[in-house]
Design a protein around this motif. Structure first.
Motif, PDB file in Angstrom:
ATOM      1  N   ARG A 254      -7.998   5.751  35.768  1.00 48.72           N
ATOM      2  CA  ARG A 254      -8.013   4.803  36.968  1.00 48.72           C
ATOM      3  C   ARG A 254      -6.438   4.202  37.369  1.00 48.72           C
ATOM      4  NH1 ARG A 254     -12.820   2.430  38.359  1.00 48.72           N
ATOM      5  NH2 ARG A 254     -12.078   0.454  38.975  1.00 48.72           N
ATOM      6  N   LEU A 255      -5.682   4.125  36.496  1.00 45.66           N
ATOM      7  CA  LEU A 255      -4.230   3.849  36.598  1.00 45.66           C
ATOM      8  C   LEU A 255      -3.679   5.061  37.447  1.00 45.66           C
ATOM      9  CD1 LEU A 255      -3.256   2.219  33.376  1.00 45.66           C
ATOM     10  CD2 LEU A 255      -3.236   0.954  35.399  1.00 45.66           C
ATOM     11  N   ILE A 256      -4.012   6.249  37.190  1.00 44.20           N
ATOM     12  CA  ILE A 256      -3.208   7.213  37.825  1.00 44.20           C
ATOM     13  C   ILE A 256      -3.905   7.345  39.406  1.00 44.20           C
ATOM     14  CG2 ILE A 256      -3.312   9.883  38.069  1.00 44.20           C
ATOM     15  CD1 ILE A 256      -2.973   9.873  34.957  1.00 44.20           C
ATOM     16  N   ALA A 257      -5.250   6.798  39.388  1.00 47.42           N
ATOM     17  CA  ALA A 257      -5.803   7.106  40.791  1.00 47.42           C
ATOM     18  C   ALA A 257      -5.191   5.812  41.641  1.00 47.42           C
ATOM     19  CB  ALA A 257      -7.063   6.938  40.626  1.00 47.42           C
ATOM     20  N   GLY A 258      -5.064   4.587  41.106  1.00 46.04           N
ATOM     21  CA  GLY A 258      -4.672   3.451  41.980  1.00 46.04           C
ATOM     22  C   GLY A 258      -5.754   2.496  42.102  1.00 46.04           C
ATOM     23  N   LEU A 259      -6.823   2.664  41.054  1.00 45.55           N
ATOM     24  CA  LEU A 259      -8.032   1.847  41.137  1.00 45.55           C
ATOM     25  C   LEU A 259      -7.722   0.832  40.176  1.00 45.55           C
ATOM     26  CD1 LEU A 259     -10.723   4.454  40.789  1.00 45.55           C
ATOM     27  CD2 LEU A 259     -10.402   3.237  42.746  1.00 45.55           C
ATOM     28  N   GLU A 260      -6.730   0.704  39.488  1.00 48.09           N
ATOM     29  CA  GLU A 260      -6.240  -0.319  38.455  1.00 48.09           C
ATOM     30  C   GLU A 260      -4.720  -0.096  38.492  1.00 48.09           C
ATOM     31  OE1 GLU A 260      -7.958  -2.496  37.167  1.00 48.09           O
ATOM     32  OE2 GLU A 260      -9.889  -1.348  36.750  1.00 48.09           O
ATOM     33  N   PHE A 261      -4.091  -1.372  38.280  1.00 49.90           N
ATOM     34  CA  PHE A 261      -2.529  -1.353  38.242  1.00 49.90           C
ATOM     35  C   PHE A 261      -2.068  -1.755  36.985  1.00 49.90           C
ATOM     36  CE2 PHE A 261      -3.921  -1.818  42.514  1.00 49.90           C
ATOM     37  CZ  PHE A 261      -3.223  -1.056  43.239  1.00 49.90           C
ATOM     38  N   PRO A 262      -0.842  -1.106  36.540  1.00 47.66           N
ATOM     39  CA  PRO A 262      -0.295  -1.524  34.976  1.00 47.66           C
ATOM     40  C   PRO A 262       0.127  -2.757  34.913  1.00 47.66           C
ATOM     41  CG  PRO A 262       1.155  -0.045  36.289  1.00 47.66           C
ATOM     42  CD  PRO A 262      -0.027  -0.001  37.108  1.00 47.66           C
ATOM     43  N   THR A 263      -0.074  -3.304  33.656  1.00 44.08           N
ATOM     44  CA  THR A 263       0.677  -4.677  33.286  1.00 44.08           C
ATOM     45  C   THR A 263       1.934  -4.404  33.242  1.00 44.08           C
ATOM     46  OG1 THR A 263      -1.355  -5.256  32.163  1.00 44.08           O
ATOM     47  CG2 THR A 263       0.760  -6.341  31.512  1.00 44.08           C
ATOM     48  N   SER A 264       2.363  -3.225  32.647  1.00 46.66           N
ATOM     49  CA  SER A 264       3.881  -2.880  32.744  1.00 46.66           C
ATOM     50  C   SER A 264       4.079  -1.229  32.648  1.00 46.66           C
ATOM     51  CB  SER A 264       4.925  -3.375  31.558  1.00 46.66           C
ATOM     52  OG  SER A 264       3.808  -3.211  30.161  1.00 46.66           O
ATOM     53  N   GLY A 265       5.031  -0.788  32.999  1.00 43.47           N
ATOM     54  CA  GLY A 265       5.294   0.614  33.199  1.00 43.47           C
ATOM     55  C   GLY A 265       5.127   1.071  34.457  1.00 43.47           C
TER      56      GLY A 265
END
Length: 353
Positions: free
Chosen positions: A46-57
């Motif tokens: 989901r982070l790769i997709a852009g459905l979630e965003f990282p806290t850091s990195g």
């Protein structure tokens, strides 16, 4: 499209779901994210997709930092486990949906959308079914439509979340083979999530094994299965036996008895755990280097007979895979001696024991 995941940490209400995860995915590669529930594999997808965003990195698509970009800006195709097809639309309309809702200036003409849908139906081997509705298709056919819809927008990256999880075993196997062939034809950079080891090892160019928000190992099927990097990978991938031993002067000792075959060579003295696949255990003559046990279960599995033994001194259970062609079929309660002909040792600080 290369994907670079750099030192990603993701927290939900201060609970860390991913810990400092880094991963490089090569353009045109088919990657499997494999792990038990709660390992972080779906969060990473989901982070790769852009459905979630990282806290850091950060997450890079090629040289582009995509970390704060939306799904649309990243131009990813997404396939979910439960199809998510529109029931009131025909198959062709479902496939063309992503193109038909583009802003007017970017939207292809209706005739072009219909042509694209027909072309993709042929690609996913459903030619001629464009006028049907999802309810008129089998589960496997609906999942092919979902994949065609994801491909219609010409994504830079294709992401699949447990794509075959809702299907029966026979259909899953057929679709796995089909997806691999389709990937080889289209060449999309593809990342898919699964908890099915066989699926990951059969389909992927490389497998990313995850546990508790961390990557345990990345490698091809042979690396993951034959050269596991940690106790978790050894026990999670395929069947395995684990026995507590003590290493002394290059010997692995179980309850004070040396197991032989130089199993402890290269491992520092001290407590350790010995891991061996059932097919790397062999029936032996009772005596030094052998483990005595009592047969608690014997079952046929394809070309093998699987024996479950309770070891004499401790009652610990181990499995032994014996080729069925040998005809060896001891009765329940029989005494059998076995030994590991091949094994891997991990020190206790690595096993967490």
């Amino acid at each position: 499209m290369d994907i670079g995941v750099r030192n990603i940490r993701k927290e939900f209400d201060r609970y860390p779901a991913l810990h400092d995860v880094s991963l490089d995915i090569r353009s045109g590669e088919l990657i499997a994210l494999l792990g038990p529930s709660g390992s972080g594999k779906t969060t990473l997808l989901r982070l790769i997709a852009g459905l979630e965003f990282p806290t850091s990195g950060t997450i890079h698509f090629g040289s582009d930092d995509a970390s704060t970009k939306s799904v649309q800006e990243r131009n990813v195709g997404f396939v979910f486990q439960h199809y998510a097809l529109f029931k009131h639309m025909t198959v062709a309309e479902n496939i063309g949906f992503g193109l038909s809702v583009r802003p007017r200036g970017q939207r292809p003409p209706a005739a072009e959308i219909r042509r694209k849908a027909a072309e993709l139906l042929d690609l996913v081997q459903l030619g001629g079914l464009g006028k049907r509705y999802p309810a008129q298709l089998s589960g496997g056919q609906r999942q092919r439509v979902a994949l065609a819809r994801a491909l219609a927008i010409e994504p830079r990256v294709l992401l699949l979340d447990e794509p075959f999880g809702a299907l029966d075993a026979k259909v899953r196997k057929e679709l796995r083979r089909w997806l691999r062939e389709l990937h080889d034809r289209t060449g999309h950079t593809t990342v898919f999530v699964t908890h099915d080891q066989e699926e990951a090892l059969e389909l992927a160019d490389r497998v990313v094994v995850m546990s508790q928000g961390r990557i345990e190992q990345v490698g091809g099927a042979d690396d993951i299965y034959d050269r596991p990097a940690s106790p978790f990978v050894f026990s999670f991938i395929g069947a395995s036996n684990a026995l507590p031993v003590v290493v002394s002067n290059g010997e692995a000792l179980y309850r004070g008895h040396a197991l032989g075959s130089g199993l402890g060579q290269g491992t520092a003295d001290g407590p350790a755990k010995l891991y061996a696949r059932p097919h790397d255990m062999e029936v032996a003559t009772p005596g030094p280097g052998a483990l005595g046990g009592t047969v608690t279960l014997s079952r046929r599995a394809g070309g093998s007979r699987i024996l479950e033994l309770a070891l004499d001194e401790t009652g610990e259970r181990i499995e032994v895979d014996v080729p069925a062609e040998t005809g060896f079929d001891p009765a329940k309660g029989a005494s059998v001696a076995v030994r590991p002909r091949k094994a891997r040792l991990f020190r206790d600080e690595q096993t967490g024991a």
